[in-house]
Write a protein that holds these residues in place. Structure first.
Motif, mmCIF file in Angstrom:
data_model
loop_
_atom_site.group_PDB
_atom_site.id
_atom_site.type_symbol
_atom_site.label_atom_id
_atom_site.label_comp_id
_atom_site.label_asym_id
_atom_site.label_seq_id
_atom_site.Cartn_x
_atom_site.Cartn_y
_atom_site.Cartn_z
ATOM 1 N N THR A 151 66.450 64.847 3.596
ATOM 2 C CA THR A 151 66.145 65.998 3.526
ATOM 3 C C THR A 151 67.640 66.733 3.963
ATOM 4 O O THR A 151 67.907 66.771 5.133
ATOM 5 C CB THR A 151 65.205 66.737 4.260
ATOM 6 O OG1 THR A 151 63.443 66.635 4.238
ATOM 7 C CG2 THR A 151 64.859 68.425 3.826
ATOM 8 N N GLN A 186 67.232 69.457 6.869
ATOM 9 C CA GLN A 186 66.554 69.464 8.110
ATOM 10 C C GLN A 186 67.171 69.692 9.531
ATOM 11 O O GLN A 186 68.578 68.974 9.658
ATOM 12 C CB GLN A 186 65.499 68.559 7.364
ATOM 13 C CG GLN A 186 64.485 68.474 9.097
ATOM 14 C CD GLN A 186 63.417 68.304 8.278
ATOM 15 O OE1 GLN A 186 62.282 68.880 7.889
ATOM 16 N NE2 GLN A 186 62.475 66.319 8.367
ATOM 17 N N SER A 212 66.437 68.549 12.996
ATOM 18 C CA SER A 212 65.291 67.454 13.693
ATOM 19 C C SER A 212 65.848 67.853 15.089
ATOM 20 O O SER A 212 66.570 67.763 16.133
ATOM 21 C CB SER A 212 64.985 66.365 13.220
ATOM 22 O OG SER A 212 64.403 66.259 11.825
ATOM 23 N N SER A 214 57.059 65.897 10.191
ATOM 24 C CA SER A 214 58.832 66.229 9.817
ATOM 25 C C SER A 214 58.666 66.664 8.439
ATOM 26 O O SER A 214 59.377 67.213 7.650
ATOM 27 C CB SER A 214 59.636 64.647 9.946
ATOM 28 O OG SER A 214 59.577 64.698 11.208
ATOM 29 N N THR A 222 58.340 69.827 7.521
ATOM 30 C CA THR A 222 59.391 70.815 7.973
ATOM 31 C C THR A 222 60.120 70.547 5.933
ATOM 32 O O THR A 222 60.826 71.212 5.848
ATOM 33 C CB THR A 222 59.561 70.434 8.889
ATOM 34 O OG1 THR A 222 59.178 70.764 9.970
ATOM 35 C CG2 THR A 222 60.831 71.536 8.580
ATOM 36 N N SER A 223 59.894 69.143 5.464
ATOM 37 C CA SER A 223 61.092 68.881 5.010
ATOM 38 C C SER A 223 60.698 69.811 3.544
ATOM 39 O O SER A 223 61.144 70.472 2.438
ATOM 40 C CB SER A 223 61.164 67.628 3.823
ATOM 41 O OG SER A 223 62.117 66.837 4.880
ATOM 42 N N ALA A 227 61.226 73.376 3.681
ATOM 43 C CA ALA A 227 62.593 73.733 3.180
ATOM 44 C C ALA A 227 62.816 73.417 1.520
ATOM 45 O O ALA A 227 63.912 74.052 1.393
ATOM 46 C CB ALA A 227 63.754 72.519 4.142
ATOM 47 N N GLY A 273 61.228 66.864 12.472
ATOM 48 C CA GLY A 273 61.578 68.464 11.387
ATOM 49 C C GLY A 273 61.437 69.521 12.509
ATOM 50 O O GLY A 273 59.635 69.594 12.606
ATOM 51 N N THR A 319 64.945 74.795 11.436
ATOM 52 C CA THR A 319 65.887 74.769 9.637
ATOM 53 C C THR A 319 65.738 75.649 9.049
ATOM 54 O O THR A 319 66.556 75.539 8.050
ATOM 55 C CB THR A 319 64.355 73.263 9.220
ATOM 56 O OG1 THR A 319 65.118 72.176 9.795
ATOM 57 C CG2 THR A 319 64.558 73.632 7.904
#
Length: 540
Positions: free
Chosen positions: A57, A60, A62, A247, A250-251, A254, A288, A293
């Motif tokens: 990503t 992102q 992290s 994670s 969160t990706s 995004a 993430g 982000t």
């Protein structure tokens, strides 16, 4: 698109802004994890850099997160007796996470039901709040959520009012900070600065973070024993799964904001490498960071350089400002963490739980309750089982609705208008349309075996069967056995592709001669006509 000065400026600004947002939270999560404030920073540096460079990503950020802090606290208090053992679990979890990506099963992590994720995340948020209640009143953390609740009466008998004042102001600032002000100063950072100034200039009785290592972290891992590695596999696997889900969610966020598409397997490899390095150098595990982000994206970050810039800046801060972290009151961190914990709770779904289907509500509440009152490992396991059972129950109804079991009147099917019995139906049709799995397989026999015994010939029609699993195939074999035991002849129509391969793999067609496996219903009609000795109208 060519990389130009404007893109460089956006990446640098995004990395700088994300650092300001994540730094205070990393300190707080490090303390909450039980490994210390520096562990939160070291973990954010390692995971932030390697996930940015090797992850899937581009935008992102992290680092330390609430769920990872809670899991680490459980590891420290339950699965490890020394700091080295705790860090070994962290590194092993990173290795398993990278393995998830290398084996290309990262995309399956995203199939975790939303109600399980929501219940787990809400439980984590509640745990963070409960754990930070003690530092809010000036007492040291007592371990897990249950320990904090048990220790609360004695803590309330000896409240540190300096800590309460600092924590209250920090919580108020973090809660009331306007989004438009965050363009200039993030709310958690402002709350931490004000709380620290209160402790340094006025309320000196409040407990502080204390000594923090200055400079680059040293190698902190030792070669573990085989026995400990075997014991560590379970918490390490949970750490890997939780970090992966955290994670990848969160990706997805995004992707929604930027209109891009991440690579889930590569993301897990990058996160896993980062967590392995974090464990080797005394850092807590990370994942993430949604807030970091989004901050990075809004500030102009668009490539991996923004995440790498953030990690390098975090390293510069801990190397040069370690002595300035020591006087930060723990109560200020508690105020920031309580706000973060409340934000982690999925209020959007909790307030609508009365509108959910009962099975969804049960899965969510079960996961939440076990997360808070038992442990995270059990919560994830039981939550997935409950969600899978409720999903299977729903599939059972849908799949059984797609089964057709009907008698075929001789007059209609064979075209005999002078039959002795105009209502005779010596042939039956059993058609499966769609997909059939273990969810419905166990009820197929009970629901349709009686129908199969009423006819001289039964036609199994798979023309519209999209797929079936091993359980459904074996049950179809049992249905055919029921028919054969009742002296019923079998004809199979429309076998092809994976459906035929599955049935033959389990020898389901053992009772059906090859010449009775035909392509369409017309061919099946001629075979059935011969089997029941019915002559067409043209023969009479």
């Amino acid at each position: 698109m060519a990389y130009d000065f404007r893109a460089l400026r956006g990446d640098l600004l995004g990395g700088i802004t994300a650092t300001v947002v994540v730094f205070p939270a990393a300190l707080a999560f490090g303390v909450a994890s039980g490994l210390g404030a520096a562990a939160g920073i070291y973990g954010s540096i390692a995971v932030g850099f390697f996930a940015a460079v090797f992850g899937g990503t581009r935008t992102q950020i992290s680092g330390a997160t609430g769920p990872m802090a809670v899991v680490t606290a459980v590891i420290v208090t339950t699965h490890a007796t020394t700091l080295t053992e705790a860090l070994t679990v962290v590194a092993l979890g990173g290795a398993l996470q990278a393995l998830l990506g290398l084996t290309r099963i990262g995309r399956f992590v995203a199939y975790t039901p939303q109600v399980v994720i929501s219940g787990f995340m809400s439980g984590v948020g509640i745990i963070i709040v409960l754990i930070q209640v003690l530092p809010f009143f000036g007492a040291p953390e007592a371990g897990g959520a249950k320990d904090s609740v048990n220790a609360l009466p004695s803590v309330l008998a000896s409240v540190n009012f300096s800590a309460v004042a600092i924590a209250s102001v920090s919580l108020a600032i973090a809660t009331l900070w306007r989004p438009r002000w965050s363009r200039y100063v993030p709310g958690p950072f402002a709350a931490l600065v004000v709380g620290t100034l209160m402790g340094v200039l006025w309320l000196h009785e409040a407990p502080v973070v204390g000594p923090v290592p200055i400079g680059l972290p040293g190698f902190a891992l030792e070669l573990p024993t085989t026995a400990f590695v075997l014991r560590a596999l379970e918490p390490a696997l949970i750490l890997a799964l939780l970090g992966s889900v955290d994670s990848l969610l969160t990706s997805l966020i995004a992707d929604t904001v930027t209109g891009t598409r991440h690579n889930p397997n590569r993301e897990l490899v990058g996160q896993g490498i980062g967590n392995m390095v974090a464990g080797m150098f005394g850092g807590m595990p990370g994942a993430g960071n949604t807030l970091g982000t989004l901050t990075n994206i809004r500030a102009g970050g668009a490539t991996r350089l923004s995440g790498a810039t953030y990690a390098i800046l975090m390293l510069v801060l801990v190397a040069g400002l370690g002595s300035h972290i020591e006087p930060i009151p723990r109560a200020a961190l508690a105020g920031v963490l309580i706000k973060i914990g409340l934000d982690i709770v999925d209020w959007r779904l909790l307030v609508r739980i009365h509108r959910m289907r009962p099975e969804h509500a049960v899965a969510m509440i079960t996961t939440l309750g076990i997360t808070v009152f038992v442990d995270l490992v059990t919560a994830v396991t039981v939550g997935l089982i409950v969600a899978a059972m409720s999903h299977a129950r729903r599939l059972e109804t849908l799949e059984l609705d797609s089964v057709v079991s009907v008698p075929l009147l001789d007059q209609t099917f064979f075209g005999t208008d002078n039959a002795a019995d105009p209502y005779a139906a010596r042939t039956g049709l059993f058609a499966l349309k769609g997909v059939f799995t273990v969810a419905s397989s166990h009820r197929l026999v009970g629901a349709f075996s009686f129908d199969l015994q009423k006819h001289e010939v039964v036609i199994f029609d798979f023309s519209e069967t999209s797929d079936l699993d091993d359980s459904a195939a074996i049950v179809i074999g049992r249905l055919m056995d029921v028919a054969v035991e009742s002296d019923t002849e079998l004809i199979v129509v429309g076998l092809a592709g994976t459906v035929e391969a599955t049935l033959r793999a389990f020898n389901v067609l053992r009772s059906v001669p090859q010449e009775r496996c035909v392509e369409n219903l017309d061919e099946a009609r001629e075979i059935a006509r011969a089997l029941v000795n019915v002559r067409g109208a043209a023969e009479t």
